[in-house]
Motif scaffolding. Structure first.
Motif, PDB file in Angstrom:
ATOM      1  N   HIS A  14      -1.296   4.566 -29.971  1.00  0.00           N
ATOM      2  CA  HIS A  14      -2.374   4.754 -28.985  1.00  0.00           C
ATOM      3  C   HIS A  14      -3.461   3.716 -29.261  1.00  0.00           C
ATOM      4  O   HIS A  14      -4.541   4.038 -29.754  1.00  0.00           O
ATOM      5  CB  HIS A  14      -2.935   6.182 -29.055  1.00  0.00           C
ATOM      6  CG  HIS A  14      -1.901   7.241 -28.838  1.00  0.00           C
ATOM      7  ND1 HIS A  14      -1.505   7.669 -27.597  1.00  0.00           N
ATOM      8  CD2 HIS A  14      -1.154   7.950 -29.733  1.00  0.00           C
ATOM      9  CE1 HIS A  14      -0.578   8.603 -27.716  1.00  0.00           C
ATOM     10  NE2 HIS A  14      -0.340   8.785 -29.005  1.00  0.00           N
ATOM     11  N   ASN A  57     -11.339   6.581 -22.334  1.00  0.00           N
ATOM     12  CA  ASN A  57     -10.211   6.866 -23.215  1.00  0.00           C
ATOM     13  C   ASN A  57     -10.580   7.939 -24.252  1.00  0.00           C
ATOM     14  O   ASN A  57     -11.753   8.172 -24.529  1.00  0.00           O
ATOM     15  CB  ASN A  57      -9.784   5.598 -23.968  1.00  0.00           C
ATOM     16  CG  ASN A  57      -9.318   4.512 -23.029  1.00  0.00           C
ATOM     17  OD1 ASN A  57      -8.558   4.762 -22.105  1.00  0.00           O
ATOM     18  ND2 ASN A  57      -9.783   3.291 -23.266  1.00  0.00           N
ATOM     19  N   ASP A  97      -7.110   4.113 -27.737  1.00  0.00           N
ATOM     20  CA  ASP A  97      -7.967   5.240 -28.134  1.00  0.00           C
ATOM     21  C   ASP A  97      -8.888   4.820 -29.280  1.00  0.00           C
ATOM     22  O   ASP A  97      -8.794   5.297 -30.414  1.00  0.00           O
ATOM     23  CB  ASP A  97      -7.108   6.447 -28.534  1.00  0.00           C
ATOM     24  CG  ASP A  97      -6.410   7.067 -27.337  1.00  0.00           C
ATOM     25  OD1 ASP A  97      -6.659   6.602 -26.211  1.00  0.00           O
ATOM     26  OD2 ASP A  97      -5.632   8.006 -27.530  1.00  0.00           O
TER      27      ASP A  97
END
Length: 549
Positions: free
Chosen positions: A458, A535, A461
């Motif tokens: 991710h 995010n 993020d």
């Protein structure tokens, strides 16, 4: 009737409004208490294991002293009996005192020792110390890693292994571990010296710092390996290989036992994940009870197996009892079976009992990269399926703190677990004014901090428009000069009065900085979000380092 209903509703609403804050306060306080209790448990586990290590060293010194007294008594008695030398008054007094001290041991039973299993070593102390040693004699570290290697005909993975083990350590970790390279070629000292010189040229700084040392066993440590009994359908060559390997591991473990609190067995054809050392140490400290014998950080063979150094004498003695009978991984399993399995129960019960003392960490921290085995002609394409991708987080040992955040945590990825190195912290979209607080109990003198956001799964993020702020335990009387930090905070202001901005997350979601010593002890370290993000956020690494007194 309507009045009664309305009155009842009003009373219910009043009760909810009155008790809700108390309920939330109770839950929050309980959460803080649980987190603080977990930190204390880890600290206690670390102290407990260090105490066991110290006790083990004490027993070893007592045994050494007993042997030395025996030798001294024998030497002086022989000199006196043969009239080799005229004893003066002082020497006679020493002889009398020695005889008095040793008189209690005359006629007593003698416990098994290494000479019981390797009788050829008796009278040959030179066969029990390394024939080659390149070392700065580092002691008292948390983890010692043993890496045995032999001469391979086609390809060697040793340099790649050592680079991986060293490169995946940060500066603090390099000071708290020891890597012992064990060149298991006792009958080829020229090769040992050549490889030792090569390792020294490639890793000179790490040998000089004491992080890496190189040893080789003497040929005299090994018994006759040419007349071994064949078993389990193995060829004579394979029986000799596995027998010598058992003895290699035994020598290496005995050499390493007094150097650190934990010992981790590795091989010369592995790579490691980032942060592997702190993760191993944190996992060991997380064990709430002290009955484990083995922690596993790889699913393959004898790779990534952690022992308490205090247990190594018993482990090695078991290996030496059966070194010529079975391979090392079989012996390890048998040792656990003997310790915890009830012969009146079935195999399933035995398996459950072994899992209680043989605990597995996932995902694996080490991957096997070799194809050519150390056994001539054997091809071994083993891969650890649990190794997976690169690490999703990096663990550190941080100071005791009470943690809190205004962010909404996602599932099991809690802030506390990230702080102690168990996983990463994952939360939903932050808004302007959200915070993550680390309140130190008691306040600490912080030298530096590091926060890394996002991970390989991710990458978006991350923390972008966010600052790191600190609250000193005592407000400085004069102005604080933060110019050395090269901050460009612009119009950003701390969340509350009394806090100082000392760090800014960059466009990669990373921040690292030192803390000016003039700020004194720190009560709270805070991450402050200055705008809403589209995010979610992940904190994959949290490092807060205390300044040494």
């Amino acid at each position: 009737m309507r009045m009664r209903v309305r009155l009842r509703n009003v009373l219910l609403l009043t009760a909810v409004l009155c008790f809700s804050p108390l309920l939330w306060l109770s839950l929050f306080s309980q959460n803080d208490h649980d987190e603080y209790e977990a930190i204390l448990e880890q600290r206690f586990a670390e102290l407990r294991d260090r105490l066991h290590y110290a006790e083990s060293l004490s027993r070893q010194r007592e045994n050494d002293l007993f042997i030395l007294r025996n030798h001294f008594s024998y030497l002086v008695s022989t000199m006196h009996t043969n009239g080799t030398v005229q004893l003066n008054r002082t020497l006679e007094d020493m002889l009398l005192a020695t005889k008095t001290n040793m008189s209690g041991f005359v006629g007593t039973i003698h416990l098994p020792s290494i000479f019981t299993h390797l009788p050829h070593l008796s009278g040959h102390p030179e066969s029990m110390r390394p024939a080659f040693k390149m070392s700065k004699n580092r002691y008292g570290v948390s983890i010692v890693m043993g890496v045995p290697t032999i001469k391979r005909e086609k390809i060697s993975y040793l340099t790649e292994t050592l680079r991986s083990l060293i490169d995946e350590l940060n500066a603090e970790e390099k000071e708290d571990c020891l890597i012992v390279l064990f060149i298991a070629e006792p009958w080829d000292l020229n090769y040992v010296k050549d490889l030792g010189n090569k390792v020294h040229s490639l890793f000179r700084d790490h040998i000089q710092s004491g992080l890496l040392e190189v040893i080789a066993p003497p040929a005299g440590f090994y018994p006759d390996l040419e007349h071994l009994k064949e078993s389990f359908g193995d060829t004579k060559t394979r029986v000799r290989w596995r027998t010598k390997q058992n003895l290699d591991y035994s020598f290496l473990m005995l050499h390493a036992r007094s150097r650190g609190v934990y010992y981790v067995q590795l091989e010369d054809d592995v790579i490691a994940k980032p942060g592997y050392l702190s993760i191993m140490k944190s996992f060991a400290h997380q064990q709430k009870i002290d009955d484990w014998m083995l922690l596993e950080f790889s699913a393959l063979g004898f790779i990534g197996k952690m022992f308490k150094s205090a247990d190594l004498p018993y482990v090695v003695e078991f290996f030496l009892m059966f070194y010529a009978d079975k391979p090392i991984d079989w012996l390890l399993d048998h040792l656990l079976m003997v310790k915890v399995c009830n012969p009146e129960k079935d195999l399933k019960h035995c398996g459950r009992m072994k899992l209680a003392v043989r605990r597995r960490f996932k995902p694996s921290l080490f991957q096997h990269v070799g194809v050519t085995s150390s056994l001539k002609g054997k091809v071994q394409k083993l891969k650890d399926k649990d190794f997976g991708k690169l690490g999703l987080f990096r663990a550190h040992v941080n100071p005791s703190a009470t943690l809190s955040t205004s962010l909404h945590t996602y599932k099991k990825y809690q802030l506390f677990k990230a702080y102690v190195g168990e996983t990463f912290f994952w939360a939903t979209n932050p808004s302007e004014g959200d915070i993550i607080d680390f309140k130190f109990t008691p306040p600490v003198n912080v030298e530096k901090f590091l926060f890394r956001s996002g991970n390989i799964d991710h990458m978006d993020d991350r923390l972008y428009d966010a600052t790191v702020e600190i609250l000193p335990a005592q407000q400085p009387k004069g102005p604080i000069d933060l110019s050395d930090l090269n901050l460009f905070a612009g119009q950003k202001q701390p969340k509350e009065n009394g806090y100082y901005i000392i760090g800014l997350f960059n466009d990669k979601g990373f921040v690292e900085s030192t803390v000016p010593e003039t700020l004194g002890k720190i009560d709270v370290l805070r991450i402050h979000f200055h705008s809403k993000s589209e995010n979610w956020v992940i904190l994959s690494e949290i490092l807060i380092k205390e300044r040494k007194a």
